[in-house]
Design a protein around this motif. Structure first.
Motif, PDB file in Angstrom:
ATOM      1  N   ALA A 110      12.007   6.844  -8.819  1.00  0.00           N
ATOM      2  CA  ALA A 110      11.224   5.693  -8.332  1.00  0.00           C
ATOM      3  C   ALA A 110       9.756   5.750  -8.754  1.00  0.00           C
ATOM      4  O   ALA A 110       9.201   4.756  -9.232  1.00  0.00           O
ATOM      5  N   ILE A 111       9.099   6.895  -8.574  1.00  0.00           N
ATOM      6  CA  ILE A 111       7.669   6.938  -8.918  1.00  0.00           C
ATOM      7  C   ILE A 111       7.497   6.774 -10.429  1.00  0.00           C
ATOM      8  O   ILE A 111       6.638   6.021 -10.899  1.00  0.00           O
TER       9      ILE A 111
ATOM     10  N   ARG B 103       0.824  -1.208   0.000  1.00  0.00           N
ATOM     11  CA  ARG B 103       0.000   0.000   0.000  1.00  0.00           C
ATOM     12  C   ARG B 103       0.858   1.258   0.000  1.00  0.00           C
ATOM     13  O   ARG B 103       0.411   2.337   0.374  1.00  0.00           O
TER      14      ARG B 103
ATOM     15  N   ASN C 193       9.678  -0.326  -5.324  1.00  0.00           N
ATOM     16  CA  ASN C 193      10.963  -0.673  -4.726  1.00  0.00           C
ATOM     17  C   ASN C 193      11.223  -2.177  -4.721  1.00  0.00           C
ATOM     18  O   ASN C 193      12.337  -2.601  -4.436  1.00  0.00           O
TER      19      ASN C 193
ATOM     20  N   THR D 125       3.499   3.884  -2.295  1.00  0.00           N
ATOM     21  CA  THR D 125       3.227   4.641  -3.517  1.00  0.00           C
ATOM     22  C   THR D 125       2.983   3.709  -4.700  1.00  0.00           C
ATOM     23  O   THR D 125       2.046   3.911  -5.481  1.00  0.00           O
ATOM     24  N   ALA D 126       3.819   2.671  -4.824  1.00  0.00           N
ATOM     25  CA  ALA D 126       3.715   1.797  -6.000  1.00  0.00           C
ATOM     26  C   ALA D 126       2.408   1.007  -5.976  1.00  0.00           C
ATOM     27  O   ALA D 126       1.679   0.961  -6.984  1.00  0.00           O
TER      28      ALA D 126
ATOM     29  N   ASP E 201       0.013  -5.487   4.757  1.00  0.00           N
ATOM     30  CA  ASP E 201       0.112  -5.791   6.186  1.00  0.00           C
ATOM     31  C   ASP E 201       0.294  -4.465   6.915  1.00  0.00           C
ATOM     32  O   ASP E 201       1.349  -3.822   6.787  1.00  0.00           O
TER      33      ASP E 201
ATOM     34  N   ILE F  29       7.353   3.166   3.054  1.00  0.00           N
ATOM     35  CA  ILE F  29       8.579   3.971   3.172  1.00  0.00           C
ATOM     36  C   ILE F  29       8.233   5.466   3.195  1.00  0.00           C
ATOM     37  O   ILE F  29       8.811   6.235   3.952  1.00  0.00           O
TER      38      ILE F  29
ATOM     39  N   GLY G 145       9.439  13.708  -4.803  1.00  0.00           N
ATOM     40  CA  GLY G 145       9.728  14.381  -6.076  1.00  0.00           C
ATOM     41  C   GLY G 145       9.246  13.496  -7.211  1.00  0.00           C
ATOM     42  O   GLY G 145       9.256  12.271  -7.090  1.00  0.00           O
TER      43      GLY G 145
ATOM     44  N   ILE H 145       3.459  -3.533   8.704  1.00  0.00           N
ATOM     45  CA  ILE H 145       4.713  -3.203   7.977  1.00  0.00           C
ATOM     46  C   ILE H 145       4.545  -1.815   7.380  1.00  0.00           C
ATOM     47  O   ILE H 145       3.720  -1.614   6.485  1.00  0.00           O
TER      48      ILE H 145
ATOM     49  N   ILE I  22       1.474 -11.482   3.569  1.00  0.00           N
ATOM     50  CA  ILE I  22       1.657 -12.465   2.493  1.00  0.00           C
ATOM     51  C   ILE I  22       2.947 -13.219   2.788  1.00  0.00           C
ATOM     52  O   ILE I  22       3.989 -12.614   3.030  1.00  0.00           O
TER      53      ILE I  22
HETATM   54  C1  LIG Z   1      15.555   8.747   0.945  1.00  0.00           C
HETATM   55  C2  LIG Z   1      14.610   8.423  -0.141  1.00  0.00           C
HETATM   56  C3  LIG Z   1      14.074   9.450  -0.892  1.00  0.00           C
HETATM   57  C4  LIG Z   1      13.197   9.154  -1.935  1.00  0.00           C
HETATM   58  N1  LIG Z   1      12.738  10.175  -2.700  1.00  0.00           N
HETATM   59  C5  LIG Z   1      12.014   9.879  -3.793  1.00  0.00           C
HETATM   60  C6  LIG Z   1      11.583  10.893  -4.680  1.00  0.00           C
HETATM   61  O1  LIG Z   1      11.813  12.073  -4.455  1.00  0.00           O
HETATM   62  N2  LIG Z   1      10.872  10.540  -5.765  1.00  0.00           N
HETATM   63  C7  LIG Z   1      10.580   9.240  -6.039  1.00  0.00           C
HETATM   64  O2  LIG Z   1       9.981   8.973  -7.074  1.00  0.00           O
HETATM   65  N3  LIG Z   1      10.926   8.275  -5.204  1.00  0.00           N
HETATM   66  C8  LIG Z   1      11.644   8.561  -4.112  1.00  0.00           C
HETATM   67  N4  LIG Z   1      12.027   7.558  -3.269  1.00  0.00           N
HETATM   68  C9  LIG Z   1      11.555   6.238  -3.540  1.00  0.00           C
HETATM   69  C10 LIG Z   1      10.330   5.869  -2.774  1.00  0.00           C
HETATM   70  O3  LIG Z   1      10.770   4.975  -1.819  1.00  0.00           O
HETATM   71  C11 LIG Z   1       9.350   5.194  -3.696  1.00  0.00           C
HETATM   72  O4  LIG Z   1       8.885   6.087  -4.647  1.00  0.00           O
HETATM   73  C12 LIG Z   1       8.055   4.716  -3.102  1.00  0.00           C
HETATM   74  O5  LIG Z   1       7.962   4.943  -1.760  1.00  0.00           O
HETATM   75  C13 LIG Z   1       7.750   3.299  -3.469  1.00  0.00           C
HETATM   76  O6  LIG Z   1       7.695   2.452  -2.385  1.00  0.00           O
HETATM   77  P1  LIG Z   1       6.903   1.116  -2.553  1.00  0.00           P
HETATM   78  O7  LIG Z   1       5.456   1.395  -2.683  1.00  0.00           O
HETATM   79  O8  LIG Z   1       7.535   0.291  -3.604  1.00  0.00           O
HETATM   80  O9  LIG Z   1       7.208   0.334  -1.179  1.00  0.00           O
HETATM   81  P2  LIG Z   1       6.872   0.693   0.337  1.00  0.00           P
HETATM   82  O10 LIG Z   1       6.510   2.095   0.554  1.00  0.00           O
HETATM   83  O11 LIG Z   1       7.999   0.106   1.128  1.00  0.00           O
HETATM   84  O12 LIG Z   1       5.537  -0.158   0.642  1.00  0.00           O
HETATM   85  C14 LIG Z   1       5.576  -1.539   0.848  1.00  0.00           C
HETATM   86  C15 LIG Z   1       4.173  -2.024   1.156  1.00  0.00           C
HETATM   87  O13 LIG Z   1       4.142  -3.446   1.139  1.00  0.00           O
HETATM   88  C16 LIG Z   1       3.517  -3.937   2.307  1.00  0.00           C
HETATM   89  N5  LIG Z   1       4.152  -5.223   2.617  1.00  0.00           N
HETATM   90  C17 LIG Z   1       5.474  -5.500   2.726  1.00  0.00           C
HETATM   91  N6  LIG Z   1       5.664  -6.798   2.976  1.00  0.00           N
HETATM   92  C18 LIG Z   1       4.431  -7.347   3.016  1.00  0.00           C
HETATM   93  C19 LIG Z   1       3.950  -8.671   3.234  1.00  0.00           C
HETATM   94  N7  LIG Z   1       4.790  -9.694   3.447  1.00  0.00           N
HETATM   95  N8  LIG Z   1       2.617  -8.888   3.212  1.00  0.00           N
HETATM   96  C20 LIG Z   1       1.741  -7.871   2.981  1.00  0.00           C
HETATM   97  N9  LIG Z   1       2.128  -6.600   2.767  1.00  0.00           N
HETATM   98  C21 LIG Z   1       3.458  -6.369   2.789  1.00  0.00           C
HETATM   99  C22 LIG Z   1       3.717  -2.877   3.366  1.00  0.00           C
HETATM  100  O14 LIG Z   1       2.710  -2.966   4.354  1.00  0.00           O
HETATM  101  C23 LIG Z   1       3.618  -1.612   2.514  1.00  0.00           C
HETATM  102  O15 LIG Z   1       2.246  -1.272   2.391  1.00  0.00           O
HETATM  103  C24 LIG Z   1      12.874   7.817  -2.211  1.00  0.00           C
HETATM  104  C25 LIG Z   1      13.400   6.788  -1.443  1.00  0.00           C
HETATM  105  C26 LIG Z   1      14.266   7.082  -0.420  1.00  0.00           C
HETATM  106  C27 LIG Z   1      14.832   5.949   0.395  1.00  0.00           C
END
Ligand SMILES: Cc1cc2nc3c(=O)[nH]c(=O)nc-3n(C[C@H](O)[C@H](O)[C@H](O)COP(=O)(O)OP(=O)(O)OC[C@H]3O[C@@H](n4cnc5c(N)ncnc54)[C@H](O)[C@@H]3O)c2cc1C
Length: 424
Positions: A299-300, A17, A287, A19-20, A44, A50, A55, A47, A136
């Protein structure tokens, strides 16, 4: 026939849940033509997400408007956002000059600086998914789809699963391409008072830029939102200690005239690309698929590309093409992610105004590793030769008009601006 693949996409899961995952759930709901679609959004709640992606690139402006059906103004207000026209580099490269990497067309095209939490909230409103709060344990490929194993619930079978569970716990060279040529691995985040504000319910229209300021231990990003300004010190924990970084962060904020700040987090991160982003039934996104440090906010925009490619192929192509399409889509996504990595790593190749241990490591040790790490035989894709072609265009006295629209993850104009600015 419109969307010939949709008949074979009746039940879809999005896991995660952040951004991705939030973008994926909203995209499925928006693009899938069938009202009978069963969409499960699974995460979950123990968890945390991030939540620091603040940006973006211009493609997000259009996409959020389409996904939410709100006006651009309303989207910007809901995100507590500002309009990002590019990245302002301070102290980078060998020229000793500050410069800006503008989106193209310059001063016209903008992305958002946005609150990641508010964007996820906004997207949930338009997704209309069934929410399942559960852990999961495993996602297995099965005949014609994927089976998701839950903790404390019966497994379920889906036609397509978006796996957005965030960073992998460990990197394995058989599964991941390591981006060792990017010299940073940790970010220290602080939140400071806003310097720009919405006035009387109108979005801020002044042009803003993400500042990327070179510092002795790495660099600091400054992202202006209307609720706060985010600062992040991006560094390498193997080279600089937390105390050293903290002290330099304090000095920087003081010089910037920032009296108040809130410590938010210290976030270690891997730089990598997953070799198997999409196999036809499971699509890793966000991620979970790839990450490289946030210097160009890749990343986004990467998650948008991963979700868009997979959904468009599954909806628009007939199911008999799936086995052939999946490796092609995977190769394209792996190549695109690694190309982003090369573009970001190249920013370090000319050093900065600092001759510190970090910058010597970045320029003289980490960046030269790119030829080995991205070698087509090791990476399994041709990102490196395509990147080399862009660099050789930069070295030509005149770039032929036929080449003006060339891209390697980002457009030629981005390479040209960075090459000029860095002096390489
Ligand atoms: C310092 C920093 C700065 C950043 N700045 C930018 C920026 O400016 N622009 C940009 O585009 N990106 C940026 N990013 C990247 C940013 O992290 C991603 O864009 C974005 O947060 C994607 O995260 P995500 O959704 O993949 O994973 P996460 O935000 O980690 O979400 C993971 C999800 O999976 C769920 N989950 C995990 N394991 C399980 C499981 N076993 N069972 C069920 N659910 C589970 C969690 O509950 C959570 O909902 C930055 C990253 C960092 C570290």
């Amino acid at each position: 026939m419109i969307n010939p693949g949709s008949r074979f996409l009746k039940k879809i899961a999005v896991v995660g849940r952040g951004t991705a995952g939030s973008l994926a759930a909203a995209s499925v709901a928006r693009m899938h033509p069938d009202s009978e679609l069963e969409l499960h959004h699974i995460y979950d709640s123990r968890i945390p997400v991030i939540g620091v992606g603040e940006g973006s690139w211009p493609s997000l402006v259009q996409e959020l408007q389409q996904l939410t059906r709100l006006s651009h103004q309303d989207v910007q207000l809901r995100l507590k956002g500002t309009r990002k026209y590019g990245v302002a580099f301070e102290g980078w490269g060998r020229r000793g000059r500050d410069f800006t990497h503008f989106f193209t067309p310059q001063q016209v095209s903008y992305g958002y600086h946005l609150s990641a939490d508010l964007m996820a909230e906004l997207l949930h409103e338009s997704a209309g998914a069934s929410h399942i709060d559960a852990k999961i344990c495993k996602i297995n490929r099965v005949e014609g789809g994927a089976e998701v194993e839950f903790e404390g619930r019966a497994p379920e079978r889906y036609d397509l699963v978006f796996d957005a569970r965030g960073f992998p716990r460990e990197l394995h060279s058989s599964q991941h391409i390591g981006i060792s040529f990017i010299p940073t691995n940790t970010a220290m985040i602080r939140r400071c008072p806003a310097t720009v504000r919405d006035i009387k319910g109108e979005p801020v229209i002044e042009h803003t830029y993400t500042r990327a300021v070179a510092r002795p231990h790495g660099w600091i990003f400054v992202i202006p939102l209307t609720i706060h300004t985010s600062y992040g010190y991006v560094f390498n924990q193997g080279i600089s200690s937390l105390d050293e970084v903290e002290a330099d962060f304090d000095a920087f904020l003081e010089a910037d005239g920032v009296a108040d700040f809130e410590h938010r987090a210290v976030i270690p991160f891997p730089n990598f690309v997953h070799r198997q982003i999409y196999d036809g039934a499971v699509a890793r996104i966000g991620n979970a698929a790839a990450f490289m440090e946030p210097l160009e906010a890749t990343a986004i925009v990467s998650a948008q590309l991963q979700i868009g490619m997979v959904l468009n192929m599954r909806l628009n192509r007939s199911i008999e093409h799936l086995e052939r399409d999946a490796p092609v889509v995977n190769r394209f996504l792996v190549r695109s992610m690694l190309s982003y990595g090369l573009f970001v790593g190249w920013h370090y190749s000319c050093g900065s105004r600092f001759e510190s241990g970090f910058w010597r490591y970045a320029r003289d040790q980490a960046w030269p590793e790119h030829r080995k790490a991205a070698d087509p035989d090791i990476a399994g894709c041709d990102a490196l030769p395509r990147f080399d072609e862009m660099i050789s265009l930069m070295n030509q006295p005149i770039i032929d008009k036929a080449d003006w629209n060339r891209m390697c993850a980002v457009p030629l104009t981005s390479y040209a601006q960075m090459s000029q600015g860095l002096g390489c």
